[in-house]
Design a protein around this motif. Structure first.
Motif, PDB file in Angstrom:
ATOM      1  N   ILE A  97      29.857  37.561  37.107  1.00 28.95           N
ATOM      2  CA  ILE A  97      30.740  37.491  38.265  1.00 28.95           C
ATOM      3  C   ILE A  97      31.696  38.676  38.188  1.00 28.95           C
ATOM      4  CG2 ILE A  97      32.479  36.125  39.466  1.00 28.95           C
ATOM      5  CD1 ILE A  97      31.145  33.658  38.101  1.00 28.95           C
ATOM      6  N   ILE A  98      31.706  39.478  39.235  1.00 30.38           N
ATOM      7  CA  ILE A  98      32.493  40.703  39.234  1.00 30.38           C
ATOM      8  C   ILE A  98      33.588  40.591  40.286  1.00 30.38           C
ATOM      9  CG2 ILE A  98      32.412  43.194  39.608  1.00 30.38           C
ATOM     10  CD1 ILE A  98      29.529  43.011  38.543  1.00 30.38           C
ATOM     11  N   LYS A  99      34.820  40.954  39.881  1.00 26.54           N
ATOM     12  CA  LYS A  99      35.964  40.946  40.785  1.00 26.54           C
ATOM     13  C   LYS A  99      36.607  42.324  40.749  1.00 26.54           C
ATOM     14  CE  LYS A  99      36.991  36.070  40.102  1.00 26.54           C
ATOM     15  NZ  LYS A  99      37.979  35.089  39.657  1.00 26.54           N
ATOM     16  N   VAL A 100      36.897  42.861  41.923  1.00 24.07           N
ATOM     17  CA  VAL A 100      37.572  44.147  42.041  1.00 24.07           C
ATOM     18  C   VAL A 100      38.741  44.000  43.016  1.00 24.07           C
ATOM     19  CG1 VAL A 100      35.518  45.510  41.512  1.00 24.07           C
ATOM     20  CG2 VAL A 100      36.020  44.945  43.870  1.00 24.07           C
ATOM     21  N   ALA A 109      34.848  41.302  34.875  1.00 26.52           N
ATOM     22  CA  ALA A 109      33.405  41.103  34.893  1.00 26.52           C
ATOM     23  C   ALA A 109      33.125  40.088  33.801  1.00 26.52           C
ATOM     24  CB  ALA A 109      32.667  42.405  34.629  1.00 26.52           C
ATOM     25  N   ARG A 110      32.773  38.875  34.219  1.00 24.14           N
ATOM     26  CA  ARG A 110      32.575  37.811  33.229  1.00 24.14           C
ATOM     27  C   ARG A 110      31.229  37.145  33.455  1.00 24.14           C
ATOM     28  NH1 ARG A 110      33.922  32.816  35.645  1.00 24.14           N
ATOM     29  NH2 ARG A 110      35.002  33.097  37.608  1.00 24.14           N
ATOM     30  N   ASN A 111      30.742  36.546  32.396  1.00 25.15           N
ATOM     31  CA  ASN A 111      29.488  35.799  32.498  1.00 25.15           C
ATOM     32  C   ASN A 111      29.687  34.554  33.341  1.00 25.15           C
ATOM     33  OD1 ASN A 111      28.135  37.631  30.908  1.00 25.15           O
ATOM     34  ND2 ASN A 111      28.555  36.529  29.020  1.00 25.15           N
ATOM     35  N   GLY A 112      28.602  34.002  33.824  1.00 23.16           N
ATOM     36  CA  GLY A 112      28.669  32.790  34.622  1.00 23.16           C
ATOM     37  C   GLY A 112      29.212  31.595  33.876  1.00 23.16           C
ATOM     38  N   ASP A 113      29.181  31.644  32.542  1.00 22.38           N
ATOM     39  CA  ASP A 113      29.710  30.541  31.737  1.00 22.38           C
ATOM     40  C   ASP A 113      31.153  30.791  31.308  1.00 22.38           C
ATOM     41  OD1 ASP A 113      29.258  32.582  29.975  1.00 22.38           O
ATOM     42  OD2 ASP A 113      28.067  31.422  28.570  1.00 22.38           O
ATOM     43  N   ASN A 114      31.879  31.642  32.044  1.00 21.38           N
ATOM     44  CA  ASN A 114      33.302  31.954  31.827  1.00 21.38           C
ATOM     45  C   ASN A 114      33.605  32.633  30.502  1.00 21.38           C
ATOM     46  OD1 ASN A 114      34.018  30.950  34.336  1.00 21.38           O
ATOM     47  ND2 ASN A 114      34.383  28.894  33.528  1.00 21.38           N
ATOM     48  N   SER A 115      32.624  33.294  29.919  1.00 20.96           N
ATOM     49  CA  SER A 115      32.912  34.017  28.662  1.00 20.96           C
ATOM     50  C   SER A 115      33.133  35.488  28.947  1.00 20.96           C
ATOM     51  CB  SER A 115      31.757  33.846  27.687  1.00 20.96           C
ATOM     52  OG  SER A 115      30.571  34.373  28.203  1.00 20.96           O
TER      53      SER A 115
END
Length: 115
Positions: A97-100, A109-115
């Motif tokens: 998941i990418i946020k800008v 930029a984090r994995n789908g499992d919040n890591s």
């Protein structure tokens, strides 16, 4: 007199609620705002017009360990802080998941499992 008042009441109700027929309009809110009511899905044409798809590609190229040939990108959502989208590795199923921000500087930029 009763007929006059009744007809006036019916007429005023039809003016106040002109679309109150038995059919309900399909709601597009579930597809338009899937996670957060402030998020808005950008259309493909809007992405191209604003050059966002190219900027998204540049952001992803700068992230280590991401092979663009194996990744698929979801739609880009405009949020209160900037933009967000998901990337999925087609071979492993791993989600990123990418946020800008509004200036397209990487927030997270984090994995789908919040890591």
């Amino acid at each position: 007199m009763k007929n006059y008042i009744l007809s006036l009441l019916i007429f005023s109700c039809t003016l106040m609620y002109p679309n109150s027929s038995g059919k309900e309009q399909p709601s597009s809110t579930s597809s338009e705002f899937p996670q957060n009511p402030r998020d808005r899905k950008l259309s493909a044409q809007e992405e191209k017009q604003r050059g966002i798809d190219l900027l998204a590609g540049q952001i992803i190229e700068n992230i280590d360990g991401v092979d663009l040939k194996k990744m698929a990108r979801s739609a880009i959502f405009e949020t209160s802080y900037g933009f967000r989208w998901k990337m999925v590795n087609l071979h492993t199923g791993k989600k990123i998941i990418i946020k800008v921000d509004k200036d397209f500087k990487l927030i997270s930029a984090r994995n789908g499992d919040n890591s």
